[in-house]
Design an enzyme around this catalytic site. Structure first.
Site, mmCIF file in Angstrom:
data_model
loop_
_atom_site.group_PDB
_atom_site.id
_atom_site.type_symbol
_atom_site.label_atom_id
_atom_site.label_comp_id
_atom_site.label_asym_id
_atom_site.label_seq_id
_atom_site.Cartn_x
_atom_site.Cartn_y
_atom_site.Cartn_z
ATOM 1 N N GLU A 76 0.824 -1.212 0.000
ATOM 2 C CA GLU A 76 0.000 0.000 0.000
ATOM 3 C C GLU A 76 0.862 1.268 0.000
ATOM 4 O O GLU A 76 2.091 1.203 0.110
ATOM 5 C CB GLU A 76 -0.968 -0.045 1.187
ATOM 6 C CG GLU A 76 -1.936 -1.220 1.043
ATOM 7 C CD GLU A 76 -3.024 -1.260 2.100
ATOM 8 O OE1 GLU A 76 -2.958 -0.497 3.081
ATOM 9 O OE2 GLU A 76 -3.955 -2.067 1.924
ATOM 10 N N ASN A 77 0.183 2.398 -0.130
ATOM 11 C CA ASN A 77 0.874 3.680 -0.248
ATOM 12 C C ASN A 77 0.011 4.764 0.389
ATOM 13 O O ASN A 77 -1.222 4.684 0.341
ATOM 14 C CB ASN A 77 1.086 3.981 -1.743
ATOM 15 C CG ASN A 77 2.048 5.123 -1.964
ATOM 16 O OD1 ASN A 77 1.699 6.285 -1.821
ATOM 17 N ND2 ASN A 77 3.270 4.784 -2.296
ATOM 18 N N GLU A 109 -1.848 -10.126 -5.972
ATOM 19 C CA GLU A 109 -1.851 -10.935 -7.192
ATOM 20 C C GLU A 109 -1.019 -10.296 -8.287
ATOM 21 O O GLU A 109 -0.225 -10.953 -8.962
ATOM 22 C CB GLU A 109 -3.288 -11.115 -7.711
ATOM 23 C CG GLU A 109 -4.204 -11.885 -6.789
ATOM 24 C CD GLU A 109 -4.964 -10.992 -5.814
ATOM 25 O OE1 GLU A 109 -4.379 -10.007 -5.318
ATOM 26 O OE2 GLU A 109 -6.137 -11.287 -5.550
ATOM 27 N N CYS A 123 -9.629 -8.990 -7.217
ATOM 28 C CA CYS A 123 -10.402 -7.820 -7.646
ATOM 29 C C CYS A 123 -10.482 -7.783 -9.170
ATOM 30 O O CYS A 123 -9.785 -8.533 -9.864
ATOM 31 C CB CYS A 123 -9.764 -6.541 -7.102
ATOM 32 S SG CYS A 123 -8.318 -5.999 -8.021
#
Ligand code: THU
Length: 162
Positions: A64-65, A75, A112
């Protein structure tokens, strides 16, 4: 009357004990990869593991960021690593597992939409289905026989042709 189109999705559902050794090994790698997740914003740790045709296993986790959209799913982290470092090697299966940062219990997880699209690109390129193993809660594992199975109305390079 409008024509009606129906699509059927197929899954196999296994208990962990019913998986063969190779699938269980891959799933364990996906679970292990949740430990390398960098997810301070969502607290949702996802791990993915890819099995290549030569037996190589590649792991990835979500990264994450602070600028949220700049992060990356587990994935695609694993997929793009495979694309960059093992070009031309076919991907046989992808296993996915997820848990909350403060828990060792695995949660239901499914790739997703963006990850499905990225997986589809490689499935088409290699002309061989990529199996998807999804760790669910209750120790159940859902297996899709291909990416196309979970993305039946798809956009591919064919759509770009004039
Ligand atoms: N995430 C994945 O890595 N893979 C999935 O299949 C679902 C979502 C990540 C993205 C984000 O870091 C966090 O999970 C919450 O959406």
């Amino acid at each position: 009357m409008a024509e009606k189109l129906e699509f059927k999705l197929e899954f196999e559902v296994f208990q962990q004990e019913e998986l063969n050794a190779q699938d269980l090994g891959l799933l364990k790698k996906a679970r292990e990869a949740t430990n390398t997740s960098y997810a301070p914003y969502s607290g949702f740790n996802v791990g993915a593991a890819l099995l290549l045709e030569d037996g190589t296993i590649i792991s990835g986790s979500n990264q994450e960021n602070a600028a949220y959209p700049s992060g990356m799913c587990a994935e695609r982290t694993a997929l793009f690593f495979a694309g960059a470092n093992y070009m031309g090697k076919k991907i046989l299966s992808i296993a996915i597992a997820a848990r909350h940062s403060d828990s060792s219990l695995y949660m239901n997880v499914a790739p997703c939409g963006s990850c499905r699209q990225a997986m589809l690109e490689y499935e088409n390129l290699q002309n061989l289905p990529v199996r998807i193993l999804m760790q669910n809660a209750d120790n159940k594992i859902f297996i899709s026989p291909s990416v196309e199975n979970i993305l039946p109305i798809k956009f591919t390079s064919i759509n770009l042709q004039r």
